[in-house]
Scaffold this active site. Sequence first.
Site, PDB file in Angstrom:
ATOM      1  N   ASP A  38     -10.945  -8.455  -8.664  1.00  5.02           N
ATOM      2  CA  ASP A  38      -9.842  -7.499  -8.797  1.00  5.02           C
ATOM      3  C   ASP A  38     -10.339  -6.100  -8.461  1.00  5.02           C
ATOM      4  OD1 ASP A  38      -6.922  -7.898 -10.556  1.00  5.02           O
ATOM      5  OD2 ASP A  38      -7.544  -5.870  -9.975  1.00  5.02           O
ATOM      6  N   ASP A  66     -12.140  -5.917  -3.366  1.00  3.15           N
ATOM      7  CA  ASP A  66     -10.957  -5.532  -2.591  1.00  3.15           C
ATOM      8  C   ASP A  66     -10.714  -6.658  -1.597  1.00  3.15           C
ATOM      9  OD1 ASP A  66      -9.084  -4.546  -0.850  1.00  3.15           O
ATOM     10  OD2 ASP A  66      -9.969  -2.545  -0.711  1.00  3.15           O
ATOM     11  N   VAL A  67      -9.603  -7.362  -1.752  1.00  3.10           N
ATOM     12  CA  VAL A  67      -9.371  -8.544  -0.910  1.00  3.10           C
ATOM     13  C   VAL A  67      -9.178  -8.209   0.565  1.00  3.10           C
ATOM     14  CG1 VAL A  67      -8.445 -10.009  -2.750  1.00  3.10           C
ATOM     15  CG2 VAL A  67      -6.873  -8.595  -1.387  1.00  3.10           C
ATOM     16  N   ASN A  93      -3.994 -14.557  -4.964  1.00  3.96           N
ATOM     17  CA  ASN A  93      -2.880 -14.007  -5.743  1.00  3.96           C
ATOM     18  C   ASN A  93      -2.738 -12.492  -5.637  1.00  3.96           C
ATOM     19  OD1 ASN A  93      -1.075 -13.768  -8.334  1.00  3.96           O
ATOM     20  ND2 ASN A  93      -2.943 -12.600  -8.824  1.00  3.96           N
ATOM     21  N   TYR A 159       6.989  -6.106   2.585  1.00 10.45           N
ATOM     22  CA  TYR A 159       6.620  -7.092   1.558  1.00 10.45           C
ATOM     23  C   TYR A 159       7.185  -8.466   1.917  1.00 10.45           C
ATOM     24  CZ  TYR A 159       6.094  -9.197  -3.116  1.00 10.45           C
ATOM     25  OH  TYR A 159       5.770 -10.021  -4.174  1.00 10.45           O
ATOM     26  N   LYS A 163       5.065 -11.834   2.838  1.00  5.54           N
ATOM     27  CA  LYS A 163       5.164 -13.066   2.046  1.00  5.54           C
ATOM     28  C   LYS A 163       5.624 -14.237   2.916  1.00  5.54           C
ATOM     29  CE  LYS A 163       3.721 -11.596  -1.952  1.00  5.54           C
ATOM     30  NZ  LYS A 163       2.402 -12.047  -2.469  1.00  5.54           N
TER      31      LYS A 163
HETATM   32  N1  LIG Z   1       5.863 -10.151 -10.613  1.00  3.39           N
HETATM   33  C1  LIG Z   1       6.766 -10.535  -9.717  1.00  3.39           C
HETATM   34  O1  LIG Z   1       7.967 -10.311  -9.898  1.00  3.39           O
HETATM   35  C2  LIG Z   1       6.327 -11.274  -8.483  1.00  3.39           C
HETATM   36  C3  LIG Z   1       7.286 -12.006  -7.767  1.00  3.39           C
HETATM   37  C4  LIG Z   1       6.902 -12.692  -6.627  1.00  3.39           C
HETATM   38  C5  LIG Z   1       5.590 -12.646  -6.209  1.00  3.39           C
HETATM   39  N2  LIG Z   1       4.683 -11.938  -6.907  1.00  3.39           N
HETATM   40  C6  LIG Z   1       3.310 -11.919  -6.412  1.00  3.39           C
HETATM   41  O2  LIG Z   1       2.445 -12.329  -7.442  1.00  3.39           O
HETATM   42  C7  LIG Z   1       1.144 -11.793  -7.191  1.00  3.39           C
HETATM   43  C8  LIG Z   1       0.637 -11.162  -8.470  1.00  3.39           C
HETATM   44  O3  LIG Z   1       1.492 -10.087  -8.815  1.00  3.39           O
HETATM   45  P1  LIG Z   1       1.756  -9.626 -10.319  1.00  3.39           P
HETATM   46  O4  LIG Z   1       3.206  -9.595 -10.489  1.00  3.39           O
HETATM   47  O5  LIG Z   1       0.944 -10.406 -11.245  1.00  3.39           O
HETATM   48  O6  LIG Z   1       1.283  -8.111 -10.231  1.00  3.39           O
HETATM   49  P2  LIG Z   1       0.205  -7.245 -11.068  1.00  3.39           P
HETATM   50  O7  LIG Z   1       0.350  -5.870 -10.546  1.00  3.39           O
HETATM   51  O8  LIG Z   1       0.382  -7.491 -12.515  1.00  3.39           O
HETATM   52  O9  LIG Z   1      -1.181  -7.875 -10.623  1.00  3.39           O
HETATM   53  C9  LIG Z   1      -1.686  -7.738  -9.322  1.00  3.39           C
HETATM   54  C10 LIG Z   1      -3.194  -7.636  -9.399  1.00  3.39           C
HETATM   55  O10 LIG Z   1      -3.696  -7.602  -8.044  1.00  3.39           O
HETATM   56  C11 LIG Z   1      -4.722  -6.609  -8.012  1.00  3.39           C
HETATM   57  N3  LIG Z   1      -4.888  -6.105  -6.626  1.00  3.39           N
HETATM   58  C12 LIG Z   1      -4.015  -5.397  -5.899  1.00  3.39           C
HETATM   59  N4  LIG Z   1      -4.545  -5.089  -4.706  1.00  3.39           N
HETATM   60  C13 LIG Z   1      -5.763  -5.662  -4.668  1.00  3.39           C
HETATM   61  C14 LIG Z   1      -6.791  -5.703  -3.697  1.00  3.39           C
HETATM   62  N5  LIG Z   1      -6.674  -5.106  -2.511  1.00  3.39           N
HETATM   63  N6  LIG Z   1      -7.927  -6.383  -3.992  1.00  3.39           N
HETATM   64  C15 LIG Z   1      -8.076  -6.990  -5.203  1.00  3.39           C
HETATM   65  N7  LIG Z   1      -7.143  -6.958  -6.175  1.00  3.39           N
HETATM   66  C16 LIG Z   1      -5.995  -6.299  -5.896  1.00  3.39           C
HETATM   67  C17 LIG Z   1      -4.252  -5.511  -8.951  1.00  3.39           C
HETATM   68  O11 LIG Z   1      -5.317  -4.667  -9.338  1.00  3.39           O
HETATM   69  C18 LIG Z   1      -3.667  -6.347 -10.091  1.00  3.39           C
HETATM   70  O12 LIG Z   1      -4.648  -6.652 -11.067  1.00  3.39           O
HETATM   71  C19 LIG Z   1       1.305 -10.808  -6.033  1.00  3.39           C
HETATM   72  O13 LIG Z   1       0.878 -11.421  -4.835  1.00  3.39           O
HETATM   73  C20 LIG Z   1       2.791 -10.564  -6.003  1.00  3.39           C
HETATM   74  O14 LIG Z   1       3.236 -10.157  -4.734  1.00  3.39           O
HETATM   75  C21 LIG Z   1       5.008 -11.241  -8.041  1.00  3.39           C
END
Ligand SMILES: NC(=O)c1ccc[n+]([C@@H]2O[C@H](COP(=O)([O-])OP(=O)(O)OC[C@H]3O[C@@H](n4cnc5c(N)ncnc54)[C@H](O)[C@@H]3O)[C@@H](O)[C@H]2O)c1
Length: 291
Positions: A38, A66-67, A93, A159, A163
């Site tokens: 993360d 950093d991914v 993720n 976005y 996706k």
């Molecule tokens: N929460 C929603 O409503 C939702 C809906 C559909 C899809 N998603 C997807 O689910 C996944 C997780 O999202 P979430 O809702 O848990 O969000 P979140 O913000 O709670 O968690 C995302 C995590 O990714 C980390 N991150 C971001 N950029 C990064 C990078 N470049 N390198 C490493 N880590 C990085 C952040 O620090 C954070 O800890 C994402 O891919 C998001 O697009 C979320």
Amino acid sequence: MPPRVPAPTAVVTGGASGIGLATTTRLLDDGWSVVVGDLNAEAGARALDAAADAGRADRLAVVPCDVTEESDVEALVATAVERFGGLTCMVNNAGVPGAFGAVEETEVDDWDYTFAVLVRGVFLGTKHAVRAFGTTGGGAIVNVASIAGLSGGGGPVAYSAAKAAVISITKSTAVELAPRRVRVNAVAPGPVLTPILGDGEARLARAAETLRTTQPWPDPGMPEDVAAAIAFLAGPDARFISGDTLIVDGGQTASGPAEAMNRLADPRARGIAGVSRGSTGQAGELRRVSS
Ligand SMILES: NC(=O)c1ccc[n+]([C@@H]2O[C@H](COP(=O)([O-])OP(=O)(O)OC[C@H]3O[C@@H](n4cnc5c(N)ncnc54)[C@H](O)[C@@H]3O)[C@@H](O)[C@H]2O)c1
């Protein structure tokens, strides 16, 4: 004494918050070892503290990552191999909302940032997981997509396009890697109550209230709901499932997502544009634009 069977090991990118954190917790509960990568070091430290409180710190490694950086992702996978003896599942993720606002107001850099995190990150995670699987024979990859990638009304342009690319990568790599016994699947969550929807309890409470009236299922989606689907796709019960995208959205796709997403906060209608870097700890930008 029977030989000790090593625990299956997962790498979870973005595993320090939201869906990634719930997945980490679920896999630890199920007996896996987990490497979290993360960008947010503070959230990573909190995840490690929670695992220590639960007596599981020996099965969790948290690596700053950093991914979008290939060397970081390579190091993440190497940690799984060196510390836990191999890689069983890669959970791609990590995510951010990225560029938002009207398409004509979207900056190229913000578009590229969105694709770097959401698409390049998945490609790099896949590439280095497959190299690690090559040494152990077989494995699973679970990509976190979104219902925004399935329609035109579920999220900002960058976005949603990113996706959709994740869903496409899932299918192509599932076909390419099946002969090597690597399964590749995705989950496509609808809105789920995590920090990505906005900072703070009040913001999440408002989102929960909106979702109660705009999606068929009466309760809002929680990170644990998506983690359960990821754990299923990661594990042996899904041994004949590959190339699939499992929708986890309380029936929203069945009813059409546009209304709910727009009511949550459509920046186009509010005359704002910019970029959000999610819960990375990095500052985003917000501009007022003429509508
Ligand atoms: N929460 C929603 O409503 C939702 C809906 C559909 C899809 N998603 C997807 O689910 C996944 C997780 O999202 P979430 O809702 O848990 O969000 P979140 O913000 O709670 O968690 C995302 C995590 O990714 C980390 N991150 C971001 N950029 C990064 C990078 N470049 N390198 C490493 N880590 C990085 C952040 O620090 C954070 O800890 C994402 O891919 C998001 O697009 C979320």
